[in-house]
Design a protein around this motif. Structure first.
Motif, PDB file in Angstrom:
ATOM      1  N   THR A 217     -13.411   6.637  -4.065  1.00  0.00           N
ATOM      2  CA  THR A 217     -14.029   6.551  -2.638  1.00  0.00           C
ATOM      3  C   THR A 217     -13.845   4.748  -2.632  1.00  0.00           C
ATOM      4  O   THR A 217     -13.954   4.460  -1.638  1.00  0.00           O
ATOM      5  CB  THR A 217     -15.345   7.062  -2.684  1.00  0.00           C
ATOM      6  N   THR A 218     -13.709   3.973  -3.725  1.00  0.00           N
ATOM      7  CA  THR A 218     -13.731   2.424  -3.513  1.00  0.00           C
ATOM      8  C   THR A 218     -12.036   2.357  -2.892  1.00  0.00           C
ATOM      9  O   THR A 218     -12.186   1.590  -1.853  1.00  0.00           O
ATOM     10  CB  THR A 218     -13.550   1.715  -4.864  1.00  0.00           C
ATOM     11  N   ALA A 219     -11.073   3.157  -3.341  1.00  0.00           N
ATOM     12  CA  ALA A 219     -10.092   3.210  -2.613  1.00  0.00           C
ATOM     13  C   ALA A 219     -10.067   3.568  -0.899  1.00  0.00           C
ATOM     14  O   ALA A 219      -9.371   3.047  -0.155  1.00  0.00           O
ATOM     15  CB  ALA A 219      -9.037   4.181  -3.061  1.00  0.00           C
ATOM     16  N   TYR A 220     -10.898   4.481  -0.796  1.00  0.00           N
ATOM     17  CA  TYR A 220     -11.181   4.619   0.802  1.00  0.00           C
ATOM     18  C   TYR A 220     -11.770   3.469   1.454  1.00  0.00           C
ATOM     19  O   TYR A 220     -11.385   3.241   2.648  1.00  0.00           O
ATOM     20  CB  TYR A 220     -12.257   5.755   1.034  1.00  0.00           C
ATOM     21  N   ALA A 221     -12.637   2.889   0.979  1.00  0.00           N
ATOM     22  CA  ALA A 221     -13.379   1.482   1.411  1.00  0.00           C
ATOM     23  C   ALA A 221     -12.227   0.582   1.753  1.00  0.00           C
ATOM     24  O   ALA A 221     -11.998  -0.189   2.722  1.00  0.00           O
ATOM     25  CB  ALA A 221     -14.266   1.040   0.527  1.00  0.00           C
ATOM     26  N   LYS A 222     -11.196   0.184   0.733  1.00  0.00           N
ATOM     27  CA  LYS A 222     -10.045  -0.652   0.646  1.00  0.00           C
ATOM     28  C   LYS A 222      -9.236  -0.434   1.723  1.00  0.00           C
ATOM     29  O   LYS A 222      -9.092  -1.124   2.518  1.00  0.00           O
ATOM     30  CB  LYS A 222      -9.371  -0.592  -0.603  1.00  0.00           C
ATOM     31  N   MET A 223      -8.803   1.048   1.796  1.00  0.00           N
ATOM     32  CA  MET A 223      -8.076   1.628   3.013  1.00  0.00           C
ATOM     33  C   MET A 223      -8.504   1.265   4.479  1.00  0.00           C
ATOM     34  O   MET A 223      -7.949   0.866   5.388  1.00  0.00           O
ATOM     35  CB  MET A 223      -7.687   2.965   3.078  1.00  0.00           C
ATOM     36  N   GLY A 224      -9.836   1.423   4.670  1.00  0.00           N
ATOM     37  CA  GLY A 224     -10.762   1.260   5.688  1.00  0.00           C
ATOM     38  C   GLY A 224     -10.670  -0.236   6.169  1.00  0.00           C
ATOM     39  O   GLY A 224     -10.752  -0.634   7.168  1.00  0.00           O
ATOM     40  N   GLY A 225     -11.253  -0.985   5.150  1.00  0.00           N
ATOM     41  CA  GLY A 225     -11.088  -2.589   5.281  1.00  0.00           C
ATOM     42  C   GLY A 225      -9.655  -3.054   5.760  1.00  0.00           C
ATOM     43  O   GLY A 225      -9.602  -4.039   6.827  1.00  0.00           O
ATOM     44  N   SER A 229      -8.988  -4.920   9.180  1.00  0.00           N
ATOM     45  CA  SER A 229      -8.436  -6.372   9.123  1.00  0.00           C
ATOM     46  C   SER A 229      -7.299  -6.426  10.072  1.00  0.00           C
ATOM     47  O   SER A 229      -6.915  -7.552  10.604  1.00  0.00           O
ATOM     48  CB  SER A 229      -8.092  -6.535   7.815  1.00  0.00           C
ATOM     49  N   LEU A 230      -6.643  -5.299  10.591  1.00  0.00           N
ATOM     50  CA  LEU A 230      -5.598  -5.390  11.502  1.00  0.00           C
ATOM     51  C   LEU A 230      -6.082  -5.689  12.936  1.00  0.00           C
ATOM     52  O   LEU A 230      -5.493  -6.353  13.699  1.00  0.00           O
ATOM     53  CB  LEU A 230      -4.801  -4.281  11.545  1.00  0.00           C
ATOM     54  N   ALA A 231      -7.425  -5.432  13.185  1.00  0.00           N
ATOM     55  CA  ALA A 231      -8.038  -5.527  14.443  1.00  0.00           C
ATOM     56  C   ALA A 231      -8.641  -6.718  14.469  1.00  0.00           C
ATOM     57  O   ALA A 231      -8.538  -7.632  15.411  1.00  0.00           O
ATOM     58  CB  ALA A 231      -8.776  -4.258  15.053  1.00  0.00           C
ATOM     59  N   ILE A 232      -9.575  -6.967  13.546  1.00  0.00           N
ATOM     60  CA  ILE A 232     -10.367  -8.081  13.673  1.00  0.00           C
ATOM     61  C   ILE A 232     -10.494  -8.527  12.096  1.00  0.00           C
ATOM     62  O   ILE A 232     -11.333  -8.861  11.219  1.00  0.00           O
ATOM     63  CB  ILE A 232     -12.095  -7.786  13.768  1.00  0.00           C
ATOM     64  N   PRO A 233      -9.439  -9.358  11.749  1.00  0.00           N
ATOM     65  CA  PRO A 233      -9.239 -10.139  10.318  1.00  0.00           C
ATOM     66  C   PRO A 233     -10.143 -10.991   9.836  1.00  0.00           C
ATOM     67  O   PRO A 233     -10.656 -10.918   8.794  1.00  0.00           O
ATOM     68  CB  PRO A 233      -7.736 -10.608  10.494  1.00  0.00           C
ATOM     69  N   ALA A 240     -18.946  -9.918   2.976  1.00  0.00           N
ATOM     70  CA  ALA A 240     -19.187 -10.124   1.256  1.00  0.00           C
ATOM     71  C   ALA A 240     -18.593  -8.773   0.528  1.00  0.00           C
ATOM     72  O   ALA A 240     -18.189  -9.203  -0.457  1.00  0.00           O
ATOM     73  CB  ALA A 240     -20.784 -10.262   0.938  1.00  0.00           C
ATOM     74  N   TYR A 241     -18.837  -7.838   0.996  1.00  0.00           N
ATOM     75  CA  TYR A 241     -18.426  -6.579   0.501  1.00  0.00           C
ATOM     76  C   TYR A 241     -16.891  -6.458   0.294  1.00  0.00           C
ATOM     77  O   TYR A 241     -16.374  -6.069  -0.605  1.00  0.00           O
ATOM     78  CB  TYR A 241     -18.670  -5.500   1.317  1.00  0.00           C
ATOM     79  N   PHE A 242     -16.180  -7.172   1.053  1.00  0.00           N
ATOM     80  CA  PHE A 242     -14.327  -7.233   0.975  1.00  0.00           C
ATOM     81  C   PHE A 242     -14.201  -8.544   0.247  1.00  0.00           C
ATOM     82  O   PHE A 242     -13.126  -8.474  -0.157  1.00  0.00           O
ATOM     83  CB  PHE A 242     -14.039  -7.126   2.284  1.00  0.00           C
ATOM     84  N   ILE A 243     -15.047  -9.558   0.178  1.00  0.00           N
ATOM     85  CA  ILE A 243     -14.843 -10.610  -0.598  1.00  0.00           C
ATOM     86  C   ILE A 243     -15.037 -10.353  -2.189  1.00  0.00           C
ATOM     87  O   ILE A 243     -14.407 -10.809  -2.942  1.00  0.00           O
ATOM     88  CB  ILE A 243     -15.731 -11.759  -0.373  1.00  0.00           C
TER      89      ILE A 243
END
Length: 364
Positions: A217-225, A229-233, A240-243
């Protein structure tokens, strides 16, 4: 070495997807059937999976092949049941859990595809309040240790032996009475109890290869992120979660090191989890194609599509709140008696009950 891990993880995922499709090994259905049909049949199989994994993990530990508790499991917290309950509601509404959604999607299911989209969305949404949730989780910790043997100060072998003997006696009686077999007439059907034993072996394979059980499921979060990021990079780059890169791991015996996080970048999560995700999809698709059952149909009631999407969002959010999905906790945490996993599992029951009530009233 990393390429070898990618290839072997992919084949482990392929095997898991094939087995789950052939046995219809749906963990969401196990909990749902308890409340909709008063059936314990598949929950008995789930207990067998946990017991078999427990024996294999402990033997591997005694032979010095793995180290327990596995890394990335946190001490239990009072907020863990919140994520577990949300996940339980979501998996019933979605018609599949985090891994069940994958193997059903691989076989051509449109509702599962929508549930997968919801999983990505729910996982990404969690990033909006991650720092606050982590503070709350740390403030409400119930212990400083990860597993029950650690908390009680007893030998893990003793704890495992007591649990296995007690559960094993019950499982043996069920087996003798034929309560582990499911009536089936479909070609190529694999009895779920056999699938449970195969999945336990695959879980051991993941533990030996990667140093930890299956996780996706961390892979799911990575895909979602990444999609966000394509829309609001700029916004994604500020969260912080993505950093953060909380995934920092050195294999205890093979010596390789991995690090990474949910951010949209190539890192250790891509190496460890993505091959399993794609492997499950491919294994299930191959199984369905071999049985000439693969088909994609868009003729699904709009109401069912909505609830599948919404259920996936609840699952994605719940998996990040815990953190971890049912696969991580049922096939990895419960076999080593992790307190966090036991709380998660306990919360799945009221969550699945509520999801079943919603299912009956608004979906079926």
């Amino acid at each position: 070495m990393l390429l070898t891990i990618v290839i072997l993880s992919f084949f482990l995922g392929c095997a898991a997807g094939f087995i789950m499709h052939r046995s219809d090994f749906c963990m969401a259905g196990m909990f749902r059937d308890l409340f909709l049909f008063r059936s314990l049949a598949m929950l008995r199989v789930l207990l067998l999976l946990i017991v078999a994994s427990m024996v294999l993990f402990e033997l591997a530990r005694l032979f010095g092949l793995v180290r327990l508790p596995f890394p990335l499991f946190a001490p239990p917290s009072l907020v863990t049941p919140i994520g577990g309950a949300l996940f339980g509601v979501g998996m019933v509404l979605a018609g599949g859990c985090a891994i069940g959604t994958l193997y059903k999607m691989g076989a051509g299911s449109l509702p599962s595809l929508l549930a997968f989209v919801g999983l990505l969305a729910g996982s990404a949404f969690y990033a909006e309040f991650h720092p606050w949730w982590m503070q709350l989780s740390r403030a409400t910790r119930l212990a400083s240790q990860v597993s029950l043997p650690q908390m009680l100060g007893v030998s893990p072998t003793l704890a495992v032996a007591l649990f296995v003997v007690a559960a094993g006696c019950v499982l043996f009686r069920w087996f003798r009475a034929g309560k582990l077999d499911q009536p089936a007439f479909a070609e190529g059907y694999l009895q779920p109890w056999r699938a449970a034993l195969w999945l336990a072996l695959l879980g051991l394979g993941s533990a030996l290869l990667v140093g930890m059980p299956f996780g996706i499921t961390t892979a799911y979060a990575k895909m979602g992120g990444y999609l966000e990021s394509l829309a609001i990079p700029g916004h994604v780059a500020s969260l912080a979660y993505f950093i953060d890169e909380p995934f920092r791991f050195t294999h205890p015996f093979l010596g390789f090191s991995l690090q990474g996080g949910a951010g949209p970048r190539l890192d250790g999560i891509v190496v460890v989890q993505f091959p399993v995700v794609f492997g499950i999809l491919c294994g299930s698709a191959f199984s369905a194609a071999r049985l000439k059952e693969w088909k994609f149909s868009a003729k699904v009631p709009l109401k069912q599509c909505f609830w599948a999407l919404f259920g996936g969002m609840l699952m994605g959010l719940g998996a990040r709140l815990v953190p971890g999905c049912n696969v991580w906790h049922l096939m990895g945490g419960a076999p080593m008696l992790a307190g966090q996993s036991l709380l998660f599992i306990a919360a799945l029951f009221p969550g699945a009950w509520l999801g079943s009530r919603i299912l009956v009233k608004y979906v079926v």
